[in-house]
Design a protein around this motif. Structure first.
Motif, mmCIF file in Angstrom:
data_model
loop_
_atom_site.group_PDB
_atom_site.id
_atom_site.type_symbol
_atom_site.label_atom_id
_atom_site.label_comp_id
_atom_site.label_asym_id
_atom_site.label_seq_id
_atom_site.Cartn_x
_atom_site.Cartn_y
_atom_site.Cartn_z
ATOM 1 N N LEU A 31 -4.757 -3.977 -9.981
ATOM 2 C CA LEU A 31 -4.827 -2.438 -10.113
ATOM 3 C C LEU A 31 -4.423 -1.654 -8.893
ATOM 4 O O LEU A 31 -3.782 -0.556 -9.118
ATOM 5 C CB LEU A 31 -6.386 -2.233 -10.196
ATOM 6 C CG LEU A 31 -6.886 -2.676 -11.580
ATOM 7 C CD1 LEU A 31 -8.498 -2.769 -11.502
ATOM 8 C CD2 LEU A 31 -6.671 -1.941 -12.864
ATOM 9 N N SER A 32 -4.510 -1.865 -7.855
ATOM 10 C CA SER A 32 -4.098 -1.311 -6.632
ATOM 11 C C SER A 32 -2.362 -1.168 -6.757
ATOM 12 O O SER A 32 -1.920 -0.012 -6.632
ATOM 13 C CB SER A 32 -4.300 -1.819 -5.497
ATOM 14 O OG SER A 32 -4.029 -2.993 -4.983
ATOM 15 N N LYS A 33 -1.865 -2.309 -7.226
ATOM 16 C CA LYS A 33 -0.413 -2.267 -7.474
ATOM 17 C C LYS A 33 0.022 -1.213 -8.602
ATOM 18 O O LYS A 33 1.005 -0.601 -8.422
ATOM 19 C CB LYS A 33 0.015 -3.540 -7.820
ATOM 20 C CG LYS A 33 1.571 -3.709 -7.960
ATOM 21 C CD LYS A 33 1.815 -5.476 -7.992
ATOM 22 C CE LYS A 33 3.472 -5.555 -8.489
ATOM 23 N NZ LYS A 33 3.460 -5.142 -9.903
ATOM 24 N N ALA A 34 -0.654 -1.303 -9.549
ATOM 25 C CA ALA A 34 -0.346 -0.607 -10.868
ATOM 26 C C ALA A 34 -0.277 0.834 -10.642
ATOM 27 O O ALA A 34 0.403 1.677 -11.256
ATOM 28 C CB ALA A 34 -1.390 -1.091 -11.950
ATOM 29 N N PHE A 35 -1.613 1.186 -9.636
ATOM 30 C CA PHE A 35 -1.780 2.605 -9.433
ATOM 31 C C PHE A 35 -1.177 3.024 -8.161
ATOM 32 O O PHE A 35 -1.247 4.284 -7.694
ATOM 33 C CB PHE A 35 -3.192 3.061 -9.219
ATOM 34 C CG PHE A 35 -3.953 2.783 -10.818
ATOM 35 C CD1 PHE A 35 -4.330 4.108 -11.366
ATOM 36 C CD2 PHE A 35 -4.150 1.726 -11.409
ATOM 37 C CE1 PHE A 35 -4.766 4.309 -12.259
ATOM 38 C CE2 PHE A 35 -4.910 1.972 -12.828
ATOM 39 C CZ PHE A 35 -5.289 3.325 -13.155
ATOM 40 N N ARG A 36 -0.489 2.103 -7.452
ATOM 41 C CA ARG A 36 0.034 2.547 -6.126
ATOM 42 C C ARG A 36 -0.897 3.204 -5.288
ATOM 43 O O ARG A 36 -0.573 4.133 -4.641
ATOM 44 C CB ARG A 36 1.367 3.456 -6.415
ATOM 45 C CG ARG A 36 2.499 2.812 -7.091
ATOM 46 C CD ARG A 36 3.714 3.770 -7.262
ATOM 47 N NE ARG A 36 4.692 2.901 -8.092
ATOM 48 C CZ ARG A 36 5.793 3.628 -8.465
ATOM 49 N NH1 ARG A 36 5.997 4.552 -8.101
ATOM 50 N NH2 ARG A 36 6.783 2.695 -9.181
ATOM 51 N N LEU A 37 -2.176 2.297 -5.272
ATOM 52 C CA LEU A 37 -3.067 2.917 -4.117
ATOM 53 C C LEU A 37 -3.373 1.778 -3.215
ATOM 54 O O LEU A 37 -3.007 0.426 -3.473
ATOM 55 C CB LEU A 37 -4.400 3.221 -5.126
ATOM 56 C CG LEU A 37 -4.643 4.294 -5.558
ATOM 57 C CD1 LEU A 37 -6.008 4.464 -6.078
ATOM 58 C CD2 LEU A 37 -4.465 5.616 -4.442
ATOM 59 N N PRO A 38 -3.721 1.894 -1.963
ATOM 60 C CA PRO A 38 -3.867 1.115 -0.960
ATOM 61 C C PRO A 38 -5.292 0.202 -1.497
ATOM 62 O O PRO A 38 -5.974 0.837 -2.045
ATOM 63 C CB PRO A 38 -4.268 1.786 0.232
ATOM 64 C CG PRO A 38 -3.752 3.140 0.091
ATOM 65 C CD PRO A 38 -3.906 3.446 -1.499
ATOM 66 N N LYS A 39 -5.245 -1.153 -0.845
ATOM 67 C CA LYS A 39 -6.263 -1.812 -1.348
ATOM 68 C C LYS A 39 -7.742 -1.125 -1.142
ATOM 69 O O LYS A 39 -8.757 -1.524 -1.445
ATOM 70 C CB LYS A 39 -6.271 -3.343 -1.131
ATOM 71 C CG LYS A 39 -5.021 -4.151 -1.885
ATOM 72 C CD LYS A 39 -5.026 -5.772 -1.411
ATOM 73 C CE LYS A 39 -3.918 -6.313 -2.334
ATOM 74 N NZ LYS A 39 -3.974 -7.768 -1.926
#
Length: 397
Positions: free
Chosen positions: A175-183
């Motif tokens: 999900l962090s990759k899909a939303f381009r958010l830091p873990k």
């Protein structure tokens, strides 16, 4: 809307957004919205109700576009306002946190949500199929100058999430990759809506000969509001299936994705059946824990149902076609699903009958256990519910 009215509305919203970034935020004022402002459901609903019941120092306010939802929630004693009402706009301007399950610009009035308000996307499921930037991240912007200038003057319409939820290290990575958010901003808390699987079922009044209830939940296809026909071409004969289900004391409930609808011919045929029905409830998580078995194709809803410990069957009727015409998957399908598969409705009904009688392959339960560990991190003894876990995680930030 004429071009002049569009430009006037644009500058009004831009003024509101500028004001939203200046106005002080009110501590413990939290706003919630879901599904384009048109439904009271999903993770925002579950967390909203938890806050109202357990954290009364928080002023939780539901924002919606639907007057019927306002009436419903007021009857329950909750605070709720229409999205563009005076009070609704003011509340959104002052909010400390904003909770959504689609996006900020879908579920709330985005111009009112300034940068000082923290946006928490509770999302609406664990993905098997690719989502967000993993789907459209490589698309180029081909807007003309006017379109780009319009976007420049509406920064509040851009995708914005300060925090996101995950259920395990595995889903945090995806999900962090899909939303381009830091873990670090993708919080492993579990989904609030899944608290229903942690409650002790009340079996005191169950009928002795209660039907075995199975729910079919296919994934999203096509566009919003489109018909989704996964039935006739795969052998869905209402009369024959109804007869077999009655003989085996089984009830089959069809639950389409919220933005799809079943074909009209099917609706008419099912009206005269006995053991087949279509679920139209606003929130399937009000009843999902009551089912004895789930059937799906590529819907991440089975990850949620896994918390029940009950059987899950897979019916990838159109697997290759789906991957070519709809979306690619995050994992090889066989790695994160359980056999036996069914590729037609007659096969699927036979599998449901077999599962009801306890006829699962020897390796099914081990595979189930492994998937559960991969996609769900257990709660600590400190917190009894996913909603409670999320609340305390937010307080620690």
């Amino acid at each position: 809307m004429s071009k002049l009215k569009k430009w006037i509305a644009l500058f009004v919203k831009l003024f509101v957004y500028g004001f939203a970034n200046l106005i002080p935020k009110k501590k413990n004022l939290w706003v919630f919205g879901a599904w384009f402002g048109e439904r009271y459901s999903d993770n925002p609903k579950a967390f909203f109700e938890y806050i109202n019941e357990n954290q009364k120092h928080i002023q939780a306010v539901w924002i919606t576009k639907d007057p019927a939802i306002v009436s419903l929630l007021k009857q329950k004693g909750h605070i709720t306002y229409l999205e563009t009402s005076y009070r609704g706009l003011l509340i959104q301007l002052r909010a400390e946190f904003a909770f959504v399950c689609q996006s900020l610009h879908d579920d709330l009035y985005p111009a009112c949500i300034g940068k000082k308000t923290k946006v928490v996307n509770l999302w609406h499921g664990l993905p098997l199929k690719k989502i967000m930037y993993d789907v459209f991240g490589g698309q180029t912007d081909d807007k003309n100058f006017a379109g780009k200038f319009f976007d420049f003057l509406s920064p509040y319409e851009k995708i914005r999430n300060d925090y996101l939820l995950a259920t395990s290290i595995e889903t945090q990575h995806t999900l962090s990759k899909a939303f381009r958010l830091p873990k670090s901003n993708t919080l492993i808390t579990g989904f609030p809506r899944n608290d229903v699987f942690l409650q002790t079922p009340n079996t005191a009044h169950e009928a002795i000969n209660k039907p075995y209830q199975c729910i079919y939940m296919p994934t999203f296809r096509g566009g919003i509001g489109t018909e989704c026909d996964l039935f006739a071409q795969y052998g869905f004969d209402v009369k024959a299936i109804d007869k077999q289900l009655i003989e085996n004391n089984i009830e089959l409930v069809l639950r389409m994705h919220p933005v799809n609808k079943p074909p009209q011919y099917l609706i008419e045929e099912i009206k005269v059946s006995t053991a087949i029905s279509i679920d139209h409830s606003a929130d399937i998580f009000d009843s999902i824990a009551d089912y004895d078995c789930m059937v799906t194709d590529y819907s991440g809803g089975y990850f949620d149902f896994m918390l029940s410990g009950k059987p899950i069957l897979f019916a990838p009727f159109d697997l290759e076609k789906y991957k070519q015409q709809e979306r690619d998957l995050y994992y090889p399908y066989e790695d994160v699903t359980l056999k036996p598969y069914a590729y037609t409705w007659p096969e699927l009904i036979d599998n449901i009958v077999s599962v009801k009688e306890g006829g699962l392959p020897n390796d099914y339960h081990e595979g189930y256990k492994n998937l559960h560990s991969q996609f769900h991190q257990p709660l600590t003894t400190e917190h009894k519910h996913f909603s409670e876990n999320l609340y305390h995680k937010l307080r620690q930030l």
